[in-house]
Motif scaffolding. Structure first.
Motif, PDB file in Angstrom:
ATOM      1  N   UNK A  31      -8.387 -15.117  -5.076  1.00 17.20           N
ATOM      2  CA  UNK A  31      -9.178 -13.947  -5.423  1.00 17.20           C
ATOM      3  C   UNK A  31      -8.801 -13.470  -6.823  1.00 17.20           C
ATOM      4  N   UNK A  32      -9.803 -13.141  -7.622  1.00 14.82           N
ATOM      5  CA  UNK A  32      -9.519 -12.567  -8.928  1.00 14.82           C
ATOM      6  C   UNK A  32      -8.748 -11.266  -8.736  1.00 14.82           C
ATOM      7  N   UNK A  33      -7.715 -11.082  -9.530  1.00 14.52           N
ATOM      8  CA  UNK A  33      -6.917  -9.874  -9.386  1.00 14.52           C
ATOM      9  C   UNK A  33      -7.698  -8.619  -9.735  1.00 14.52           C
ATOM     10  N   UNK A  34      -8.763  -8.763 -10.498  1.00 14.75           N
ATOM     11  CA  UNK A  34      -9.611  -7.598 -10.762  1.00 14.75           C
ATOM     12  C   UNK A  34     -10.372  -7.166  -9.512  1.00 14.75           C
ATOM     13  N   UNK A  35     -10.456  -8.047  -8.508  1.00 12.15           N
ATOM     14  CA  UNK A  35     -11.113  -7.704  -7.244  1.00 12.15           C
ATOM     15  C   UNK A  35     -10.108  -7.650  -6.098  1.00 12.15           C
ATOM     16  N   UNK A  36      -8.830  -7.735  -6.433  1.00 12.48           N
ATOM     17  CA  UNK A  36      -7.758  -7.710  -5.432  1.00 12.48           C
ATOM     18  C   UNK A  36      -7.317  -6.253  -5.265  1.00 12.48           C
ATOM     19  N   UNK A  37      -7.876  -5.585  -4.262  1.00 12.05           N
ATOM     20  CA  UNK A  37      -7.662  -4.148  -4.089  1.00 12.05           C
ATOM     21  C   UNK A  37      -6.183  -3.781  -3.989  1.00 12.05           C
ATOM     22  N   UNK A  38      -5.442  -4.534  -3.174  1.00 11.42           N
ATOM     23  CA  UNK A  38      -4.037  -4.188  -2.980  1.00 11.42           C
ATOM     24  C   UNK A  38      -3.227  -4.358  -4.258  1.00 11.42           C
ATOM     25  N   UNK A  39      -3.501  -5.432  -5.012  1.00 10.86           N
ATOM     26  CA  UNK A  39      -2.773  -5.606  -6.268  1.00 10.86           C
ATOM     27  C   UNK A  39      -3.116  -4.490  -7.251  1.00 10.86           C
ATOM     28  N   UNK A  40      -4.383  -4.106  -7.318  1.00 13.41           N
ATOM     29  CA  UNK A  40      -4.767  -3.048  -8.244  1.00 13.41           C
ATOM     30  C   UNK A  40      -4.052  -1.735  -7.907  1.00 13.41           C
ATOM     31  N   UNK A  41      -3.917  -1.438  -6.603  1.00 15.67           N
ATOM     32  CA  UNK A  41      -3.174  -0.242  -6.209  1.00 15.67           C
ATOM     33  C   UNK A  41      -1.705  -0.364  -6.606  1.00 15.67           C
ATOM     34  N   UNK A  42      -1.141  -1.548  -6.372  1.00 14.49           N
ATOM     35  CA  UNK A  42       0.261  -1.772  -6.734  1.00 14.49           C
ATOM     36  C   UNK A  42       0.454  -1.656  -8.239  1.00 14.49           C
ATOM     37  N   UNK A  43      -0.430  -2.259  -8.994  1.00 18.94           N
ATOM     38  CA  UNK A  43      -0.361  -2.207 -10.457  1.00 18.94           C
ATOM     39  C   UNK A  43      -0.475  -0.771 -10.955  1.00 18.94           C
ATOM     40  N   UNK A  44      -1.411  -0.019 -10.384  1.00 24.68           N
ATOM     41  CA  UNK A  44      -1.574   1.388 -10.757  1.00 24.68           C
ATOM     42  C   UNK A  44      -0.292   2.169 -10.476  1.00 24.68           C
ATOM     43  N   UNK A 109      12.542   4.672  -3.277  1.00 26.24           N
ATOM     44  CA  UNK A 109      12.820   4.975  -4.682  1.00 26.24           C
ATOM     45  C   UNK A 109      11.936   6.105  -5.183  1.00 26.24           C
ATOM     46  N   UNK A 110      10.662   6.077  -4.822  1.00 25.94           N
ATOM     47  CA  UNK A 110       9.749   7.133  -5.286  1.00 25.94           C
ATOM     48  C   UNK A 110      10.087   8.478  -4.640  1.00 25.94           C
ATOM     49  N   UNK A 211       3.540   6.778  -4.957  1.00 26.80           N
ATOM     50  CA  UNK A 211       3.756   6.733  -3.516  1.00 26.80           C
ATOM     51  C   UNK A 211       2.429   6.689  -2.767  1.00 26.80           C
ATOM     52  N   UNK A 212       1.458   7.459  -3.244  1.00 25.85           N
ATOM     53  CA  UNK A 212       0.135   7.432  -2.621  1.00 25.85           C
ATOM     54  C   UNK A 212      -0.499   6.048  -2.739  1.00 25.85           C
ATOM     55  N   UNK A 213      -0.315   5.405  -3.904  1.00 28.92           N
ATOM     56  CA  UNK A 213      -0.862   4.056  -4.087  1.00 28.92           C
ATOM     57  C   UNK A 213      -0.195   3.066  -3.136  1.00 28.92           C
ATOM     58  N   UNK A 214       1.124   3.176  -2.949  1.00 29.28           N
ATOM     59  CA  UNK A 214       1.829   2.282  -2.027  1.00 29.28           C
ATOM     60  C   UNK A 214       1.311   2.437  -0.605  1.00 29.28           C
ATOM     61  N   UNK A 215       1.082   3.676  -0.178  1.00 33.07           N
ATOM     62  CA  UNK A 215       0.572   3.913   1.173  1.00 33.07           C
ATOM     63  C   UNK A 215      -0.859   3.401   1.341  1.00 33.07           C
ATOM     64  N   UNK A 216      -1.568   3.263   0.217  1.00 36.13           N
ATOM     65  CA  UNK A 216      -2.950   2.794   0.287  1.00 36.13           C
ATOM     66  C   UNK A 216      -3.079   1.281   0.375  1.00 36.13           C
ATOM     67  N   UNK A 217      -1.982   0.537   0.176  1.00 33.32           N
ATOM     68  CA  UNK A 217      -2.032  -0.930   0.252  1.00 33.32           C
ATOM     69  C   UNK A 217      -2.202  -1.354   1.708  1.00 33.32           C
ATOM     70  N   UNK A 218      -3.194  -2.199   1.990  1.00 32.50           N
ATOM     71  CA  UNK A 218      -3.492  -2.617   3.357  1.00 32.50           C
ATOM     72  C   UNK A 218      -2.683  -3.827   3.802  1.00 32.50           C
ATOM     73  N   UNK A 219      -2.274  -4.649   2.860  1.00 32.34           N
ATOM     74  CA  UNK A 219      -1.544  -5.869   3.211  1.00 32.34           C
ATOM     75  C   UNK A 219      -0.274  -5.531   3.980  1.00 32.34           C
ATOM     76  N   UNK A 220      -0.098  -6.189   5.105  1.00 29.00           N
ATOM     77  CA  UNK A 220       1.084  -5.977   5.932  1.00 29.00           C
ATOM     78  C   UNK A 220       2.160  -6.981   5.522  1.00 29.00           C
ATOM     79  N   UNK A 221       3.184  -6.455   4.929  1.00 24.65           N
ATOM     80  CA  UNK A 221       4.281  -7.323   4.501  1.00 24.65           C
ATOM     81  C   UNK A 221       5.037  -7.849   5.711  1.00 24.65           C
ATOM     82  N   UNK A 222       5.279  -9.145   5.722  1.00 27.62           N
ATOM     83  CA  UNK A 222       6.017  -9.740   6.836  1.00 27.62           C
ATOM     84  C   UNK A 222       7.480  -9.339   6.744  1.00 27.62           C
TER      85      UNK A 222
END
Length: 442
Positions: A31-44, A109-110, A211-222
């Motif tokens: 997936x293009x990172x410009x369309x990767x919702x979770x990465x964009x939240x993390x990057x922000x 950390x946040x 912190x709000x952006x981190x909570x918005x990430x949907x990917x479930x980390x193993x």
């Protein structure tokens, strides 16, 4: 650490799949990172958090100066406390991070930053802020920076796929250098418009947004597998031996440690050089730092393209070598203000561009060659050396500046930069033509 020989072609590396590496699955097209919702939240979140931290790191000593007429020694204590966690807690933090979910550590950390900066706001409102409170804030911010940096590096490979790492690191490295240059410039402007404690307290907005952006990430980390309980110091020793035995990582650690030593020495006396020696204003100093931010954005867009064309080893050597040679311009800067300003802008733009190209490819390289189960503590071991050199660099810069002079010190730091680049140019890293495959144990 064994690696396949010969190394795979660059096109193979960039299209290979790593089944456990990302959220998209092994069978799906990347997936293009410009369309990767979770990465964009993390990057922000990474960008706003680092930006706010850079503002706070500049304003903290300014608050000590304006409110308590802090001496140079007291300012040195603040800076030493802020960077001491990289020497004292990074290795322990790396073991903890490997045993935990990385996003959870980022959130811790946040929360720590929110508490520290929120306390400044509360104490300012009741007129109860004291100098020792600033020492405590510096200590908490330093520990949170260690947790944030190491867990962020370890988290990215689980969020995106292997063939997206170079793109992801390009964006993150751009944000890092932009915030390192733009944050202090913004902090200086804000302090001229409001009080230093008010700006410091307002910096709490950035970790809240992150912190709000981190909570918005949907990917479930193993969650990491829970192996048989091991001694913490045994795991630290294992990570240090891993670095020492790896033919690539040990060169990177030495180079980064030397580079950061002279970087912090240069950073310590740069304001004195620009304001006192060259007679420029603080606004022009901010403009010079902003040129480095523009260069970082340029380097982030070029990093992947150059790696594909030249190979990662050549790009790393070229980026670090060019950025180091550009430092020679700094002590040579003189003449009328327009000429001096043009030299500084050129130097910081070129250096920012090439350093970001090198850093982006190094970050991707590390994430590819370090086993995922131990990436937290290995990165922590590297950071202990590379970032732990910075408080020593600050002391070195201040001492040399007072003994041999400001311009002469900049010649010393430029020489140090070039030596660190020469070390990489003569290392096995410079000979790499492609990124290596992940270790078999991954």
């Amino acid at each position: 650490m064994a690696r396949p020989s010969p190394l795979p072609k660059a096109t193979d590396v960039l299209t290979s799949r790593d089944p456990g590496a990302g959220a998209q699955g092994a069978a799906a097209a990347p997936t293009s990172l410009w369309r990767h919702r979770d990465f964009l939240l993390y990057w922000f979140g990474q960008t706003v958090s680092r930006g706010g931290t850079q503002v706070a790191e500049l304003v903290l000593p300014l608050a000590a100066i304006y409110l308590f007429e802090a001496s140079a020694g007291q300012l040195g204590v603040i800076n030493a406390i802020a960077f001491a966690p990289y020497l004292l807690v990074t290795l322990l933090a790396g073991v903890w991070i490997d045993r935990s979910t990385k996003r959870g550590i980022l959130a811790v950390a946040e929360l720590g930053r929110i508490v520290a900066l929120g306390a400044v706001a509360a104490l300012t409102l009741v007129d109860g802020l004291e100098l020792y409170h600033l020492y405590l804030v510096a200590a908490v911010m330093g520990v949170c920076a260690v947790l944030f940096d190491v867990s962020g590096t370890a988290y990215l490979p689980s969020l995106i796929e292997r063939d997206q790492l170079l793109d992801g690191n390009s964006r993150l490295q751009g944000s890092i250098v932009v915030t390192q240059a733009g944050g202090p410039a913004l902090g200086g402007v804000l302090v001229s418009l409001a009080s230093a404690p008010a700006v410091l307290a307002a910096s709490v907005i950035s970790p809240i947004a992150s912190l709000a952006a981190l909570f918005g990430i949907r990917h479930k980390e193993r969650p990491p597998e829970r192996p048989e309980r091991r001694d913490t110091f045994a795991e630290i020793g294992e990570s240090l031996r891993f670095i020492a035995r790896d033919r690539y990582l040990r060169f990177l650690v030495v180079r980064s440690g030397v580079n950061n030593l002279f970087f912090m020495a240069r950073t310590t006396i740069l304001p004195l050089f620009v304001l006192d020696v060259l007679g420029m204003s603080s606004a022009l100093l901010g403009l010079v730092l902003a040129a480095g931010a523009v260069g970082a954005l340029t380097g982030a867009t070029l990093a992947k393209r150059m790696a594909l064309r030249l190979g990662p080893g050549r790009v790393i050597a070229f980026g670090y070598g060019g950025a180091s040679l550009a430092q020679i311009i700094l002590p040579l800067t003189m003449g009328p203000t327009p000429l001096a300003l043009a030299m500084l802008l050129t130097m910081f733009f070129v250096s920012g561009t090439l350093m970001t190209i090198g850093n982006t490819n190094v970050a991707t390289f590390q994430q590819m060659v370090i086993p995922r189960r131990k990436i937290g503590r290995v990165v922590a071991g590297m950071r202990t050396v590379t970032w732990g050199a910075m408080p020593l660099g600050a002391l070195l810069g201040g001492w040399l500046g007072s003994v041999i002079g400001i311009r002469e010190t900049l010649f010393v730091t430029a020489t140090g930069f070039c030596l660190s680049a020469l070390w990489i140019a003569l290392s096995p890293i410079a000979k790499l033509r492609t990124m290596p495959e992940p270790p078999e144990e991954d």
